[in-house]
Every structure is written in structure tokens, then in C-alpha cells.
Design a protein around this motif. Structure first.
Motif, PDB file in Angstrom:
ATOM      1  N   ILE A 184       0.858  -1.189   0.000  1.00  0.00           N
ATOM      2  CA  ILE A 184       0.000   0.000   0.000  1.00  0.00           C
ATOM      3  C   ILE A 184       0.891   1.235   0.000  1.00  0.00           C
ATOM      4  N   TRP A 185       0.346   2.322  -0.501  1.00  0.00           N
ATOM      5  CA  TRP A 185       1.056   3.609  -0.462  1.00  0.00           C
ATOM      6  C   TRP A 185       0.489   4.403   0.709  1.00  0.00           C
ATOM      7  N   ARG A 186       1.368   4.761   1.630  1.00  0.00           N
ATOM      8  CA  ARG A 186       0.901   5.425   2.847  1.00  0.00           C
ATOM      9  C   ARG A 186       1.579   6.784   2.987  1.00  0.00           C
ATOM     10  N   VAL A 187       0.777   7.779   3.260  1.00  0.00           N
ATOM     11  CA  VAL A 187       1.256   9.121   3.599  1.00  0.00           C
ATOM     12  C   VAL A 187       0.834   9.397   5.034  1.00  0.00           C
ATOM     13  N   ARG A 188       1.793   9.700   5.886  1.00  0.00           N
ATOM     14  CA  ARG A 188       1.486   9.926   7.310  1.00  0.00           C
ATOM     15  C   ARG A 188       2.201  11.183   7.778  1.00  0.00           C
ATOM     16  N   ALA A 189       1.450  12.040   8.453  1.00  0.00           N
ATOM     17  CA  ALA A 189       1.996  13.288   9.009  1.00  0.00           C
ATOM     18  C   ALA A 189       1.605  13.379  10.470  1.00  0.00           C
ATOM     19  N   ARG A 190       2.594  13.659  11.316  1.00  0.00           N
ATOM     20  CA  ARG A 190       2.349  13.881  12.737  1.00  0.00           C
ATOM     21  C   ARG A 190       2.621  15.353  13.033  1.00  0.00           C
ATOM     22  N   LEU A 191       1.599  16.055  13.476  1.00  0.00           N
ATOM     23  CA  LEU A 191       1.676  17.502  13.660  1.00  0.00           C
ATOM     24  C   LEU A 191       1.503  17.871  15.129  1.00  0.00           C
ATOM     25  N   PRO A 192       2.466  18.539  15.741  1.00  0.00           N
ATOM     26  CA  PRO A 192       2.302  18.958  17.145  1.00  0.00           C
ATOM     27  C   PRO A 192       1.261  20.070  17.261  1.00  0.00           C
ATOM     28  N   LEU A 193       0.545  20.062  18.388  1.00  0.00           N
ATOM     29  CA  LEU A 193      -0.520  21.036  18.597  1.00  0.00           C
ATOM     30  C   LEU A 193      -0.143  22.149  19.555  1.00  0.00           C
ATOM     31  N   GLY A 194       1.108  22.118  20.086  1.00  0.00           N
ATOM     32  CA  GLY A 194       1.533  23.142  21.040  1.00  0.00           C
ATOM     33  C   GLY A 194       1.616  24.508  20.401  1.00  0.00           C
ATOM     34  N   GLU A 195       1.511  25.576  21.233  1.00  0.00           N
ATOM     35  CA  GLU A 195       1.551  26.948  20.736  1.00  0.00           C
ATOM     36  C   GLU A 195       2.895  27.289  20.120  1.00  0.00           C
TER      37      GLU A 195
END
Length: 398
Positions: A382-393
Motif C-alpha cells: 500500500i502507499w501510505r502518507v502519514r503526518a504527525r503535527l504537534p498542537l503546542g503553541e
């Protein structure tokens, strides 16, 4: 063979004026002292001429000029003397401090001060008369006074040069900041334009190719409907972005930007666009309490999902396309998974700018990004795109 250094025009003017002025004083019979061993008036012109020659070196070789001037002044004490000779010596003392090395600029004032004090004490002890103080005063006026003036002028000159360099550095830094800001803004605009245009134009390209390739009125009618819908939506998005650029909005992520709340509409739109390609788009939002997130994070996640769906429409093999959203603590995860393999039928060209734009968005937020094929079991991928984005100010980088 080394070339001779031509004297500065101001030094040449001082030398000529000093020599002519001293000659006039001598012709008028104005001398500074009487009863000297060499009392012929014309003999005073010799130290005068030497002192004038030293003036030519006051800027190019100040230490040499001061040494010659000191010898000429000493010789002048054995003649009737000339006021111009003494005045030019004070100028040489001043120039030695102003144009000499930093070490000379420090030593000469101290040396002349000690000489002045020594001469004053010596003549007081010799003559034992208060008038001996006049000799010390004259010595200070001829030596220490010009040296002190040279120190003051040199300090002001150095301070002005330092201020000029600081101003140049400030201007250079400001220009660098401006260039970086322009580059960053151009990159942001490029990402926005790509994400807005590529999504709709990819659907238009695929369905127009299908309409031209399949001689079926129903298929052509459906394709034209999808083309019209994407054309209208793309035009609306372009008008929104152009309006923001014309008004010069200061907020880089305006409130009218898409958010995760409209992600279901995006998925539904791609489900319609990709139906003829055998793709089924679904949204799996596992967040327990979906709420409003920081605007930069919402826009980045939306654009990453949008670009991933566009890439799936162009490149993915028939099968499911799943969009997953999850939130763990202070981190949002956006993932898009599609079938990896050869895609039959029409395909829109790609430039690779989409992956670059997604990486840039994640990097600006200080997150993590990965995209590529991964095993899915039974030898499939499978082709997977994954992004982890921090929510801190403090997660948004300047």
C-alpha cells in the motif's frame, strides 16, 4: 621595484603654504629667538625646508615624518628660528597620532606628557625662577597639545567608522530578513496554488481523457459533470486566494481557509471524482473529542489529505482509499492509505511538487512526515502518507 607613494594633495598644500609662509616671515625679519650660535637669518630656512618636506609624509609615513620633524625642530633651536617651522611640527605631531598605528596613538600622548613634565621640572630646577614655567607651557603646546587633539579626533573618527559599519550590518541583516521573508512567502504561495489547482485540474484531466477515450454518451455526460464541478470549485478557490493577495491579509492562515471540519466534504468530492477509476474514498476520524485546532495545524492537515487524495486519483490502483485522523495528547496524526500498483486507464501527469509541499508544511510546524510504499500482507503493498503535527503553541516555526 616598489612605486613611490604620491603625497596627498592636502599634505602638499600644507607643505607649500608652510614653506612660503616661513619664507615671508624670514624676509620680514620676524624671528623667534636671538643670540643663537648660528645667528645668520637665512640659516633658519634650512630647518624650515626640511620640515616642509616632512609634511609630504604626514599621511603616508607619519612616524618617519615625526622623526624628521623632531630633528628639524632641534636644529631650528640653534638658528634665529621660524614660527612656521614650529607650527608645522605641531601638525606632524597631530598627524602621527591621527594616521599612525594604534600603538603609536597610545604611546605618543603619554610620551609627550612625560616630556612636558620633565622639561618643566628641569628648567624650574635650573633657573629657579617662575618664568621657567613658560618653557614647560610652550613645550606642552608644541607637543602634548597636538597629540591630545589627534587622540580626540581619532576617537571620533573610529566611533564614526564603527557606527557606519554597524549601520551597514543592520542594513544587510534587514535585507537578508526581507529576502528570507519574500522567499518564505513565495514558497507558501506556491504550496497553496499547487494544492488548490492540482486537486481540481487532476480530476479534470482524468475525466476529460476518459470522455475522449470512451465513446459512450452517459460516460461523457458524467465526465463533463465532474469537469464542470471541479472547474467551478477551482475557480472559486483561485478567486479566494487572489482576493487575499490583493487585500494584503496579514494573517498567513486566514479564517476562510479550509479546516478539518470540511474534510468530509473533501472526501465526498474525491469519492465522486474517483468513482470511474475504481477508487472508494472513506474517512475514519478516531478522535474522541474533535474540536477546533490551531489554524496552521488544521490547514496543513487539510492540504496534506487533499494532496494525498489527488495523488491517489492520479497514481493509485483500484481499491479503497482511506483517510485516517487521530489525536494523541498534543499531536495530530493524518494518514492516507491507497493501493500501490499499476493504475489502469487515464492518468494525470505529476511533477513531485506535491510531496515537497507536504514535507515543507510539516517541517514548518516541527512535525514528522513519511510517504512511501509499505507491506500490507500477502505480498501486496500500500502507499501510505502519514503526518504527525504537534498542537503546542510554540510548534510553529518562524
Amino acid at each position: 621595484m616598489s612605486s613611490l607613494v604620491r603625497p596627498h594633495r592636502h599634505d602638499l598644500l600644507i607643505a607649500v603654504v608652510g614653506l612660503l609662509g616661513g619664507a615671508v616671515l624670514s624676509l620680514l625679519g620676524l624671528h623667534m629667538q636671538n643670540g643663537r650660535p648660528l645667528d645668520a637669518p637665512w640659516l633658519a630656512l634650512l630647518p624650515l625646508a626640511v620640515m616642509s618636506g616632512a609634511e609630504l609624509l604626514r599621511r603616508s609615513a607619519p612616524r618617519t615624518a615625526l622623526g624628521i620633524g623632531t630633528l628639524a625642530l632641534a636644529a631650528d633651536q640653534f638658528t634665529p628660528g621660524n614660527l612656521a617651522t614650529v607650527l608645522m611640527f605641531t601638525d606632524l605631531m597631530y598627524a602621527a597620532v591621527l594616521y599612525g598605528t594604534p600603538a603609536a596613538a597610545r604611546r605618543i600622548p603619554v610620551t609627550t606628557f612625560l616630556i612636558t613634565v620633565g622639561v618643566t621640572i628641569g628648567f624650574l630646577a635650573w633657573f629657579r625662577e617662575p618664568e621657567a614655567l613658560l618653557i614647560g607651557i610652550v613645550t606642552g603646546l608644541v607637543s602634548f597639545g597636538p597629540a591630545l587633539t589627534g587622540v580626540s579626533v581619532r576617537n571620533h573618527r573610529d566611533a564614526a567608522e564603527t557606527a557606519r559599519l554597524r549601520a551597514d550590518q543592520t542594513a544587510l541583516l534587514a535585507e537578508m530578513d526581507r529576502a528570507q521573508a519574500v522567499t518564505a512567502e513565495r514558497a507558501r504561495m506556491a504550496r497553496e496554488l499547487h494544492d488548490i489547482v492540482a486537486n481540481h485540474l487532476s480530476a479534470i484531466a482524468i475525466h476529460s481523457t476518459a470522455a475522449l477515450s470512451i465513446d459512450d454518451p452517459a460516460t461523457s455526460r458524467d465526465a463533463l459533470g465532474v469537469i464542470r464541478e471541479n472547474s467551478v470549485d477551482g475557480l472559486a478557490e483561485m478567486r479566494r486566494l487572489i482576493g487575499l493577495l490583493r487585500t494584503g491579509a496579514a494573517d498567513p492562515e486566514p479564517s476562510s481557509s479550509p479546516s478539518l471540519g470540511s474534510l468530509d466534504v473533501l472526501v465526498e468530492q474525491h469519492r465522486t471524482n474517483a468513482a470511474s477509476s475504481g477508487l472508494t474514498c472513506t474517512l475514519d476520524d478516531t478522535r474522541t473529542a474533535p474540536g477546533r485546532l490551531p489554524a496552521p495545524v488544521e490547514l496543513a492537515a487539510y492540504r496534506i489529505v487533499q494532496e494525498s487524495l489527488t495523488n491517489a486519483l492520479k497514481h493509485a490502483a483500484p481499491g479503497p482509499v482511506t483517510v485516517r485522523l487521530g489525536q494523541t495528547g498534543e499531536q495530530l496524526t493524518a494518514e492516507v492509505v491507497s493501493v500501490f500498483g499499476a493504475r489502469p486507464g487515464a492518468r494525470a501527469p505529476g511533477s513531485g511538487a506535491g510531496l515537497t509541499g507536504m514535507r515543507e508544511r510539516v517541517a514548518l510546524l516541527g512535525g514528522e512526515f513519511e510517504a512511501g510504499p509499505v507491506p500490507a500482507g500477502d505480498g501486496a503493498k500500500i502507499w501510505r502518507v502519514r503526518a504527525r503535527l504537534p498542537l503546542g503553541e510554540g510548534s510553529v516555526k518562524p
